[in-house]
Structures are given as structure tokens and as C-alpha cells.
Design a protein around this motif. Structure first.
Motif, PDB file in Angstrom:
ATOM      1  N   ALA A 203       0.561 -20.471  -0.954  1.00 34.13           N
ATOM      2  CA  ALA A 203       1.941 -20.330  -1.427  1.00 34.13           C
ATOM      3  C   ALA A 203       2.233 -18.891  -1.845  1.00 34.13           C
ATOM      4  O   ALA A 203       3.285 -18.335  -1.514  1.00 34.13           O
ATOM      5  CB  ALA A 203       2.212 -21.289  -2.584  1.00 34.13           C
ATOM      6  N   LYS A 204       1.310 -18.296  -2.556  1.00 30.71           N
ATOM      7  CA  LYS A 204       1.504 -16.915  -3.005  1.00 30.71           C
ATOM      8  C   LYS A 204       1.580 -15.953  -1.819  1.00 30.71           C
ATOM      9  O   LYS A 204       2.445 -15.082  -1.771  1.00 30.71           O
ATOM     10  CB  LYS A 204       0.366 -16.513  -3.941  1.00 30.71           C
TER      11      LYS A 204
ATOM     12  N   GLU B 119       4.986 -16.491   0.110  1.00 32.80           N
ATOM     13  CA  GLU B 119       6.142 -15.969  -0.621  1.00 32.80           C
ATOM     14  C   GLU B 119       6.109 -14.444  -0.727  1.00 32.80           C
ATOM     15  O   GLU B 119       7.154 -13.805  -0.656  1.00 32.80           O
ATOM     16  CB  GLU B 119       6.232 -16.606  -2.007  1.00 32.80           C
ATOM     17  N   LYS B 120       4.928 -13.863  -0.896  1.00 30.62           N
ATOM     18  CA  LYS B 120       4.842 -12.395  -0.938  1.00 30.62           C
ATOM     19  C   LYS B 120       5.241 -11.799   0.404  1.00 30.62           C
ATOM     20  O   LYS B 120       5.879 -10.755   0.457  1.00 30.62           O
ATOM     21  CB  LYS B 120       3.430 -11.945  -1.305  1.00 30.62           C
TER      22      LYS B 120
ATOM     23  N   ASP C 256       7.303 -13.120   2.543  1.00 35.23           N
ATOM     24  CA  ASP C 256       8.715 -13.392   2.823  1.00 35.23           C
ATOM     25  C   ASP C 256       9.670 -12.677   1.869  1.00 35.23           C
ATOM     26  O   ASP C 256      10.815 -12.447   2.220  1.00 35.23           O
ATOM     27  CB  ASP C 256       8.976 -14.904   2.776  1.00 35.23           C
ATOM     28  N   ALA C 257       9.211 -12.338   0.679  1.00 38.37           N
ATOM     29  CA  ALA C 257      10.085 -11.690  -0.305  1.00 38.37           C
ATOM     30  C   ALA C 257      10.472 -10.291   0.172  1.00 38.37           C
ATOM     31  O   ALA C 257       9.614  -9.546   0.655  1.00 38.37           O
ATOM     32  CB  ALA C 257       9.394 -11.610  -1.660  1.00 38.37           C
TER      33      ALA C 257
ATOM     34  N   PRO D 294       7.699 -12.081  -5.274  1.00 39.35           N
ATOM     35  CA  PRO D 294       8.470 -13.319  -5.392  1.00 39.35           C
ATOM     36  C   PRO D 294       8.468 -13.855  -6.824  1.00 39.35           C
ATOM     37  O   PRO D 294       7.580 -13.554  -7.619  1.00 39.35           O
ATOM     38  CB  PRO D 294       7.745 -14.278  -4.460  1.00 39.35           C
TER      39      PRO D 294
ATOM     40  N   ARG E 160       9.927 -19.631  -6.893  1.00 42.50           N
ATOM     41  CA  ARG E 160       9.787 -19.713  -5.432  1.00 42.50           C
ATOM     42  C   ARG E 160       8.364 -20.078  -5.043  1.00 42.50           C
ATOM     43  O   ARG E 160       8.134 -20.871  -4.130  1.00 42.50           O
ATOM     44  CB  ARG E 160      10.178 -18.381  -4.787  1.00 42.50           C
ATOM     45  N   MET E 161       7.385 -19.492  -5.732  1.00 41.57           N
ATOM     46  CA  MET E 161       5.981 -19.819  -5.424  1.00 41.57           C
ATOM     47  C   MET E 161       5.681 -21.279  -5.758  1.00 41.57           C
ATOM     48  O   MET E 161       4.966 -21.956  -5.026  1.00 41.57           O
ATOM     49  CB  MET E 161       5.030 -18.883  -6.161  1.00 41.57           C
TER      50      MET E 161
ATOM     51  N   THR F 278       7.259 -23.498  -3.085  1.00 43.15           N
ATOM     52  CA  THR F 278       6.447 -23.433  -1.867  1.00 43.15           C
ATOM     53  C   THR F 278       5.138 -24.193  -2.045  1.00 43.15           C
ATOM     54  O   THR F 278       4.695 -24.904  -1.137  1.00 43.15           O
ATOM     55  CB  THR F 278       6.174 -21.967  -1.482  1.00 43.15           C
TER      56      THR F 278
ATOM     57  N   LYS G 139      10.630 -20.336   7.505  1.00 40.31           N
ATOM     58  CA  LYS G 139      10.037 -19.243   6.728  1.00 40.31           C
ATOM     59  C   LYS G 139       8.727 -18.782   7.364  1.00 40.31           C
ATOM     60  O   LYS G 139       8.465 -17.577   7.466  1.00 40.31           O
ATOM     61  CB  LYS G 139       9.780 -19.691   5.288  1.00 40.31           C
TER      62      LYS G 139
END
Length: 164
Positions: free
Chosen positions: A112-113, A116-117, A119-120, A125, A129-130, A133, A150
Motif C-alpha cells: 500500500a505504501k 501510494e508513494k 501514485d502521489a 501520500p 490514502r495509504m 489502499t 491506479k
């Protein structure tokens, strides 16, 4: 090689993972009504976890642009489930269940991290959001559909995965 496999798994159609999970969860329900061999019990416990862990691993590798040193964590949950099934160990309120949960928690946090990193826009992020996800990855039959755009966006932006 591993990057190419991860890219194909992460970008695969969501119906494949959903179908695999539904079939094996249904097989677990049917098989639990009768007696079964330790080999079958272990396989029925390990395969759905293996499918989810494989997808989580692929998401992590695509988001991170490569295989890292902690990727072996994704093998632990299905391996523990397989061993518990073979040995006849309880997987409800037991040390084995806690170890499986802990490995899943660590694997999901990493995936997840990383997603999101990647995609941010600024690479930083929010915790919300994390967490969202994380939950969508945990609920794989739903998350595979919701997170698909995503994952594809992150995979298409990555120069290393574009070469794979």
C-alpha cells in the motif's frame, strides 16, 4: 524477468483473480463439510492466500520499479497456511494464525505504501490514502477492481516497467 512477471500479474484482468478466489473459497466451504487429506487441506488453505499474496507482491514490485530485499515476506502467509494444513495445526486463535496475520499485515503495508508513494504527485501520500489502499488490497476481490486504474497508471509512468 521478475519485473516482467510482476507487471503482467499487476496489470492482469481483475476477473482472473476474482474467479480464482471465488472458486477456492467455494472449494474450502465444500471440503470443510467432509473429511479430507492433510495435503488437500493444506492446499485449500494456501492457494487463495497465495493468489492474494502474488497480486500484492506484483503491485509492490510494479510500484517500486523492482524487486527488493523484503519481498520474501509475501511467501510467508501461504507457506504457513500450507504447513498448518499438512500438520493439522489450528488456524483459529493460535500462534500460526497470528504469524499469518502478522505477515499479511507487513506485506500489505509495504504494498500500500509503495503504490501510494508511486501514485502521489509529490511522492508523499496521506495516511488516509495509504489506509484506504491497505483495506482495498486486503479485500482483494473488491480491491483488484477498484485499484486497477491506479496500478495501470503507476505501471505506465514507470520507465523501468515500460522496458520490461
Amino acid at each position: 524477468m521478475m519485473l516482467r512477471i510482476a507487471r503482467q500479474v499487476a496489470r492482469g484482468h481483475p476477473a482472473v483473480l476474482t474467479l480464482v478466489l471465488i472458486v477456492f473459497f467455494a472449494a474450502q466451504i465444500v471440503a470443510s463439510s467432509g473429511t479430507m487429506s492433510p495435503l488437500l487441506r493444506g492446499a485449500l488453505m494456501a492457494f487463495p492466500l497465495g493468489a492474494m499474496c502474488g497480486w500484492w507482491w506484483a503491485v509492490l514490485v510494479v510500484a517500486r520499479d523492482g524487486v527488493g530485499r523484503w519481498d520474501w515476506v509475501f511467501v510467508i502467509p501461504p507457506l504457513l497456511a500450507l504447513i498448518a494444513g499438512f500438520a493439522g495445526w489450528p488456524t483459529v486463535n493460535s500462534p500460526v494464525a497470528f504469524a499469518i496475520f502478522l505477515a499479511i499485515f507487513i506485506a500489505l503495508t509495504m504494498a500500500a505504501k509503495a503504490l501510494e508513494k508511486a501514485d502521489a504527485p509529490d511522492g508523499d501520500p496521506s495516511v488516509g490514502r495509504m489506509l484506504a489502499t491497505f483495506l482495498l488490497l486486503y479485500l482483494a476481490p473488491l480491491g483488484v477492481w477498484v485499484l486497477r486504474s491506479k496500478i495501470i497508471r503507476v505501471a505506465d509512468r514507470s520507465p523501468l516497467t515500460a522496458q520490461a
